[in-house]
Scaffold this active site. Structure first.
Site, PDB file in Angstrom:
ATOM      1  N   ASN A  35       0.828  -1.223   0.000  1.00 24.40           N
ATOM      2  CA  ASN A  35       0.000   0.000   0.000  1.00 24.40           C
ATOM      3  C   ASN A  35       0.857   1.266   0.000  1.00 24.40           C
ATOM      4  OD1 ASN A  35      -2.590   1.177  -0.070  1.00 24.40           O
ATOM      5  ND2 ASN A  35      -2.514   1.608   2.127  1.00 24.40           N
ATOM      6  N   LYS A  84      -5.254  -2.054   6.664  1.00 24.23           N
ATOM      7  CA  LYS A  84      -6.099  -1.187   7.493  1.00 24.23           C
ATOM      8  C   LYS A  84      -7.467  -0.859   6.900  1.00 24.23           C
ATOM      9  CE  LYS A  84      -4.389   3.118   5.589  1.00 24.23           C
ATOM     10  NZ  LYS A  84      -4.061   4.506   5.768  1.00 24.23           N
ATOM     11  N   SER A 124      -4.831   1.519  17.550  1.00 24.87           N
ATOM     12  CA  SER A 124      -5.900   2.391  17.056  1.00 24.87           C
ATOM     13  C   SER A 124      -6.952   2.607  18.136  1.00 24.87           C
ATOM     14  CB  SER A 124      -6.553   1.720  15.844  1.00 24.87           C
ATOM     15  OG  SER A 124      -7.774   2.322  15.542  1.00 24.87           O
ATOM     16  N   TYR A 150     -10.420  -5.940  11.365  1.00 24.71           N
ATOM     17  CA  TYR A 150      -9.256  -5.041  11.456  1.00 24.71           C
ATOM     18  C   TYR A 150      -9.046  -4.615  12.910  1.00 24.71           C
ATOM     19  CZ  TYR A 150      -6.829  -0.596  11.675  1.00 24.71           C
ATOM     20  OH  TYR A 150      -5.972   0.421  12.058  1.00 24.71           O
ATOM     21  N   LYS A 154      -5.929  -5.362  15.975  1.00 27.29           N
ATOM     22  CA  LYS A 154      -5.213  -4.379  16.805  1.00 27.29           C
ATOM     23  C   LYS A 154      -5.305  -4.779  18.278  1.00 27.29           C
ATOM     24  CE  LYS A 154      -3.710  -1.765  13.626  1.00 27.29           C
ATOM     25  NZ  LYS A 154      -2.278  -1.742  13.329  1.00 27.29           N
ATOM     26  N   ASN A 199     -11.522   4.255   2.408  1.00 25.63           N
ATOM     27  CA  ASN A 199     -12.836   4.309   3.059  1.00 25.63           C
ATOM     28  C   ASN A 199     -12.869   5.244   4.260  1.00 25.63           C
ATOM     29  OD1 ASN A 199     -11.387   2.558   4.673  1.00 25.63           O
ATOM     30  ND2 ASN A 199     -12.520   0.750   4.030  1.00 25.63           N
ATOM     31  N   ASN A 200     -11.747   5.941   4.484  1.00 26.88           N
ATOM     32  CA  ASN A 200     -11.750   6.946   5.560  1.00 26.88           C
ATOM     33  C   ASN A 200     -12.114   8.315   4.987  1.00 26.88           C
ATOM     34  OD1 ASN A 200      -9.114   5.055   6.769  1.00 26.88           O
ATOM     35  ND2 ASN A 200     -10.946   5.420   7.977  1.00 26.88           N
ATOM     36  N   ARG A 291     -23.371   4.575   8.490  1.00 28.80           N
ATOM     37  CA  ARG A 291     -22.537   3.415   8.162  1.00 28.80           C
ATOM     38  C   ARG A 291     -22.612   2.425   9.337  1.00 28.80           C
ATOM     39  NH1 ARG A 291     -16.223   4.532   7.010  1.00 28.80           N
ATOM     40  NH2 ARG A 291     -16.333   5.218   9.181  1.00 28.80           N
ATOM     41  N   ASP A 294     -20.564   2.451  12.946  1.00 28.53           N
ATOM     42  CA  ASP A 294     -20.066   3.788  13.304  1.00 28.53           C
ATOM     43  C   ASP A 294     -20.602   4.247  14.662  1.00 28.53           C
ATOM     44  OD1 ASP A 294     -18.351   4.544  11.335  1.00 28.53           O
ATOM     45  OD2 ASP A 294     -19.758   5.848  10.263  1.00 28.53           O
TER      46      ASP A 294
HETATM   47  P1  NAD Z   1      -0.391   2.531   5.229  1.00 29.16           P
HETATM   48  O1  NAD Z   1      -1.165   1.491   4.521  1.00 29.16           O
HETATM   49  O2  NAD Z   1      -0.120   3.813   4.522  1.00 29.16           O
HETATM   50  O3  NAD Z   1       1.009   1.937   5.737  1.00 29.16           O
HETATM   51  C1  NAD Z   1       1.163   0.590   6.141  1.00 29.16           C
HETATM   52  C2  NAD Z   1       2.345   0.025   5.373  1.00 29.16           C
HETATM   53  O4  NAD Z   1       2.527  -1.339   5.763  1.00 29.16           O
HETATM   54  C3  NAD Z   1       2.146   0.027   3.851  1.00 29.16           C
HETATM   55  O5  NAD Z   1       3.239   0.704   3.249  1.00 29.16           O
HETATM   56  C4  NAD Z   1       2.091  -1.443   3.463  1.00 29.16           C
HETATM   57  O6  NAD Z   1       2.651  -1.675   2.192  1.00 29.16           O
HETATM   58  C5  NAD Z   1       2.872  -2.079   4.605  1.00 29.16           C
HETATM   59  N1  NAD Z   1       2.544  -3.491   4.869  1.00 29.16           N
HETATM   60  C6  NAD Z   1       1.312  -4.037   5.077  1.00 29.16           C
HETATM   61  N2  NAD Z   1       1.433  -5.347   5.298  1.00 29.16           N
HETATM   62  C7  NAD Z   1       2.758  -5.654   5.246  1.00 29.16           C
HETATM   63  C8  NAD Z   1       3.501  -6.857   5.374  1.00 29.16           C
HETATM   64  N3  NAD Z   1       2.911  -8.043   5.600  1.00 29.16           N
HETATM   65  N4  NAD Z   1       4.849  -6.799   5.251  1.00 29.16           N
HETATM   66  C9  NAD Z   1       5.479  -5.627   5.012  1.00 29.16           C
HETATM   67  N5  NAD Z   1       4.816  -4.454   4.859  1.00 29.16           N
HETATM   68  C10 NAD Z   1       3.473  -4.476   4.976  1.00 29.16           C
HETATM   69  O7  NAD Z   1      -1.152   2.814   6.615  1.00 29.16           O
HETATM   70  P2  NAD Z   1      -0.923   3.964   7.676  1.00 29.16           P
HETATM   71  O8  NAD Z   1      -2.111   4.832   7.658  1.00 29.16           O
HETATM   72  O9  NAD Z   1       0.425   4.549   7.534  1.00 29.16           O
HETATM   73  O10 NAD Z   1      -1.001   3.115   9.004  1.00 29.16           O
HETATM   74  C11 NAD Z   1       0.144   2.635   9.689  1.00 29.16           C
HETATM   75  C12 NAD Z   1      -0.297   1.803  10.871  1.00 29.16           C
HETATM   76  O11 NAD Z   1      -1.102   2.601  11.723  1.00 29.16           O
HETATM   77  C13 NAD Z   1      -1.144   0.593  10.501  1.00 29.16           C
HETATM   78  O12 NAD Z   1      -0.788  -0.484  11.338  1.00 29.16           O
HETATM   79  C14 NAD Z   1      -2.548   1.049  10.781  1.00 29.16           C
HETATM   80  O13 NAD Z   1      -3.406  -0.027  11.090  1.00 29.16           O
HETATM   81  C15 NAD Z   1      -2.328   1.949  11.985  1.00 29.16           C
HETATM   82  N6  NAD Z   1      -3.397   2.954  12.135  1.00 29.16           N
HETATM   83  C16 NAD Z   1      -3.713   3.774  11.089  1.00 29.16           C
HETATM   84  C17 NAD Z   1      -4.742   4.686  11.215  1.00 29.16           C
HETATM   85  C18 NAD Z   1      -5.151   5.552  10.067  1.00 29.16           C
HETATM   86  O14 NAD Z   1      -6.260   6.071  10.072  1.00 29.16           O
HETATM   87  N7  NAD Z   1      -4.309   5.800   9.069  1.00 29.16           N
HETATM   88  C19 NAD Z   1      -5.446   4.792  12.429  1.00 29.16           C
HETATM   89  C20 NAD Z   1      -5.076   3.961  13.495  1.00 29.16           C
HETATM   90  C21 NAD Z   1      -4.041   3.037  13.331  1.00 29.16           C
HETATM   91  C1  UD1 Z   2     -12.743   4.038  10.864  1.00 33.77           C
HETATM   92  C2  UD1 Z   2     -12.946   2.602  11.306  1.00 33.77           C
HETATM   93  C3  UD1 Z   2     -11.996   2.300  12.470  1.00 33.77           C
HETATM   94  C4  UD1 Z   2     -10.553   2.636  12.091  1.00 33.77           C
HETATM   95  C5  UD1 Z   2     -10.461   4.094  11.617  1.00 33.77           C
HETATM   96  C6  UD1 Z   2      -9.077   4.482  11.156  1.00 33.77           C
HETATM   97  C7  UD1 Z   2     -15.234   1.928  10.765  1.00 33.77           C
HETATM   98  C8  UD1 Z   2     -16.566   1.583  11.330  1.00 33.77           C
HETATM   99  N1  UD1 Z   2     -14.324   2.350  11.660  1.00 33.77           N
HETATM  100  O1  UD1 Z   2     -13.050   4.874  11.943  1.00 33.77           O
HETATM  101  O2  UD1 Z   2     -12.095   0.925  12.813  1.00 33.77           O
HETATM  102  O3  UD1 Z   2      -9.704   2.463  13.187  1.00 33.77           O
HETATM  103  O4  UD1 Z   2     -11.381   4.280  10.525  1.00 33.77           O
HETATM  104  O5  UD1 Z   2      -8.677   3.721  10.058  1.00 33.77           O
HETATM  105  O6  UD1 Z   2     -14.989   1.821   9.578  1.00 33.77           O
HETATM  106  N2  UD1 Z   2     -17.533   9.425   6.996  1.00 33.77           N
HETATM  107  C9  UD1 Z   2     -18.483   9.886   6.091  1.00 33.77           C
HETATM  108  N3  UD1 Z   2     -18.320   9.550   4.783  1.00 33.77           N
HETATM  109  C10 UD1 Z   2     -17.271   8.792   4.321  1.00 33.77           C
HETATM  110  C11 UD1 Z   2     -16.315   8.334   5.262  1.00 33.77           C
HETATM  111  C12 UD1 Z   2     -16.494   8.656   6.587  1.00 33.77           C
HETATM  112  O7  UD1 Z   2     -19.432  10.559   6.458  1.00 33.77           O
HETATM  113  O8  UD1 Z   2     -17.204   8.512   3.118  1.00 33.77           O
HETATM  114  C13 UD1 Z   2     -17.685   9.789   8.425  1.00 33.77           C
HETATM  115  C14 UD1 Z   2     -17.857   8.602   9.345  1.00 33.77           C
HETATM  116  O9  UD1 Z   2     -19.189   8.254   9.488  1.00 33.77           O
HETATM  117  C15 UD1 Z   2     -17.218   9.150  10.633  1.00 33.77           C
HETATM  118  C16 UD1 Z   2     -16.151  10.101  10.144  1.00 33.77           C
HETATM  119  O10 UD1 Z   2     -16.497  10.438   8.813  1.00 33.77           O
HETATM  120  O11 UD1 Z   2     -18.159   9.874  11.368  1.00 33.77           O
HETATM  121  C17 UD1 Z   2     -14.750   9.503  10.137  1.00 33.77           C
HETATM  122  O12 UD1 Z   2     -14.774   8.259   9.429  1.00 33.77           O
HETATM  123  P1  UD1 Z   2     -13.439   7.412   9.157  1.00 33.77           P
HETATM  124  O13 UD1 Z   2     -12.424   8.306   8.542  1.00 33.77           O
HETATM  125  O14 UD1 Z   2     -13.832   6.197   8.398  1.00 33.77           O
HETATM  126  O15 UD1 Z   2     -12.910   7.036  10.608  1.00 33.77           O
HETATM  127  P2  UD1 Z   2     -13.617   6.308  11.842  1.00 33.77           P
HETATM  128  O16 UD1 Z   2     -15.077   6.182  11.629  1.00 33.77           O
HETATM  129  O17 UD1 Z   2     -13.177   6.987  13.076  1.00 33.77           O
END
Ligand code: NAD
Ligand code: UD1
Length: 334
Positions: A35, A84, A124, A150, A154, A199-200, A291, A294
């Site tokens: 990714n 993720k 997370s 997912y 964690k 999907n975030n 969703r 949520d």
């Molecule tokens: P990201 O996808 O940008 O980075 C994760 C990286 O891990 C990617 O570069 C991917 O190629 C690599 N990877 C996945 N599986 C692997 C494997 N088996 N071997 C080697 N590399 C692998 O995601 P991010 O947003 O930078 O997230 C980093 C960490 O933080 C993740 O563990 C994620 O679950 C956690 N996290 C992210 C968020 C968020 O919203 N971005 C929120 C809470 C926790």
């Molecule tokens: C989501 C995940 C959570 C994960 C986190 C970070 C779900 C149910 N939860 O949380 O497990 O740790 O992402 O990766 O998927 N929203 C919209 N339209 C969109 C997308 C989001 O309205 O297209 C809203 C959501 O309803 C929420 C807020 O935006 O209220 C944030 O959403 P999102 O970025 O997906 O994060 P979390 O819901 O916090």
């Protein structure tokens, strides 16, 4: 100090690599590029003047991971690597458990073999499940009411780290529970650039603004919140990255857990307005059904990290929006 960043070419890992390099730490990166892109290494170099050594390795490939550790002589591991995409994890649970939990077990085995005893783990806020209150503190019970595989991975990894710590008094683990990371590096070189369909909220806003997605679907405007839309704690990714440097400085034996968030909630409508203000453009959206899974509102109580790590967030939602727009201009030019 030499640090291995698994997942270090990803969104949060790459920003953390920059902060570590700028603070004088030696950094190597392991990533399978599932990714993320290898060009991130050049972008890190453009910002810091240093191109980290890179291992294109999958954590599920045990012999390859072992080799990295045999040659690396690392003092500490920051473990970002993981899948993720919440929706995909519901469809393909085995893939998520295998990659996230299996990958972590391989990593911990290699660390044990090479006597590397320190790890910082990307957890997370999802581990809190549904607490019935919006403000979340570290001592709350976790693992109840998690709505997707997912999130379960964690929680399981957190428990795994606690068990390893019980078995080895020299083991040091810091678990960082991220809230909602947004924004990009102010240079415009680094940001969130997922290979898959996001999907975030923030990556979707980005894709809508450049016309790759027609409109944003707002998941419900009938929640009991300030304007009816979901409220989350959006933290600038550079503040989050700095939290890792702060955590590293305070590591000690046993398991320590910190929320990394701002302590302030922002609604979806407020996020749309902030993006429109920063970009000067209207963002097309429509309100749709809630969703599944949520929660209405959640945000961090960041007091523990503020006090024990001497870490505070410095950047605002406005900064995150401006940096995101700057980053979008950069990738559009490429
Ligand atoms: P990201 O996808 O940008 O980075 C994760 C990286 O891990 C990617 O570069 C991917 O190629 C690599 N990877 C996945 N599986 C692997 C494997 N088996 N071997 C080697 N590399 C692998 O995601 P991010 O947003 O930078 O997230 C980093 C960490 O933080 C993740 O563990 C994620 O679950 C956690 N996290 C992210 C968020 C968020 O919203 N971005 C929120 C809470 C926790
Ligand atoms: C989501 C995940 C959570 C994960 C986190 C970070 C779900 C149910 N939860 O949380 O497990 O740790 O992402 O990766 O998927 N929203 C919209 N339209 C969109 C997308 C989001 O309205 O297209 C809203 C959501 O309803 C929420 C807020 O935006 O209220 C944030 O959403 P999102 O970025 O997906 O994060 P979390 O819901 O916090």
């Amino acid at each position: 100090m030499k640090i291995l960043l698994t997942g270090g070419t990803g969104y949060i890992g790459s920003h953390t690599a920059v902060e570590l390099l700028e603070n004088g730490y030696e950094v190597e990166i392991l990533d399978n590029l599932f990714n993320s892109k290898k060009t991130v290494l050049d972008d890190i170099e453009k910002i810091t003047g240093i191109k980290p050594k890179f291992h294109e390795v999958d954590l599920l490939d045990m012999p390859a991971v072992e080799k990295v550790f045999e040659e690396g002589n690392f003092d500490l591991v920051m473990h970002f690597a993981g899948l993720k995409a919440v929706g995909e994890s519901v469809e393909k649970p085995l893939k998520y458990y295998e990659n996230n939990v299996g990958g972590t077990i391989n990593l911990l085995k290699c660390m044990e073999k090479s006597r590397v005893k320190r790890i910082v783990f990307s957890s997370s806020a999802t581990v809190y499940g549904n607490q019935g209150v919006a403000e979340l503190t570290e001592e709350m019970q976790t693992g109840v009411g998690i709505t997707n595989p997912y999130g379960e991975t964690k929680h399981i990894i957190e428990e795994l780290l606690k068990d390893v710590s019980e078995s080895d008094s020299e083991f040091e683990a810091t678990i960082l529970r991220y809230f909602n990371p947004v924004g990009a590096h102010s240079s415009g070189f680094l940001g969130e650039d997922p290979n898959d369909i996001p999907n975030n909220l923030m990556p979707i806003i980005m894709k809508v603004s450049i016309g790759e997605i027609k409109e944003l679907s707002v998941y419900g405007d009938d929640y009991d919140t300030i304007d009816g839309t979901g409220v989350r704690d959006y933290i600038h990714v550079v503040d989050l990255a700095k939290g890792h440097v702060a955590a590293l400085k305070k590591m000690g034996p046993g398991v320590s857990i910190y929320n990394l968030g701002t302590g302030k909630g922002t609604s979806v409508f407020e996020m749309i307005s902030a993006f429109e203000k920063a970009s000067g453009k209207k963002l097309p959206y429509k309100v749709v059904e809630r969703r599944p899974g949520d929660l209405a509102e959640m945000y961090a109580n960041p007091n523990k990290a503020n006090q024990e790590l001497d870490w505070h967030t410095e950047l605002s939602i406005e900064d995150a929006m401006n940096d995101t727009i700057n980053y979008l201009r950069h990738i559009e030019k490429k």
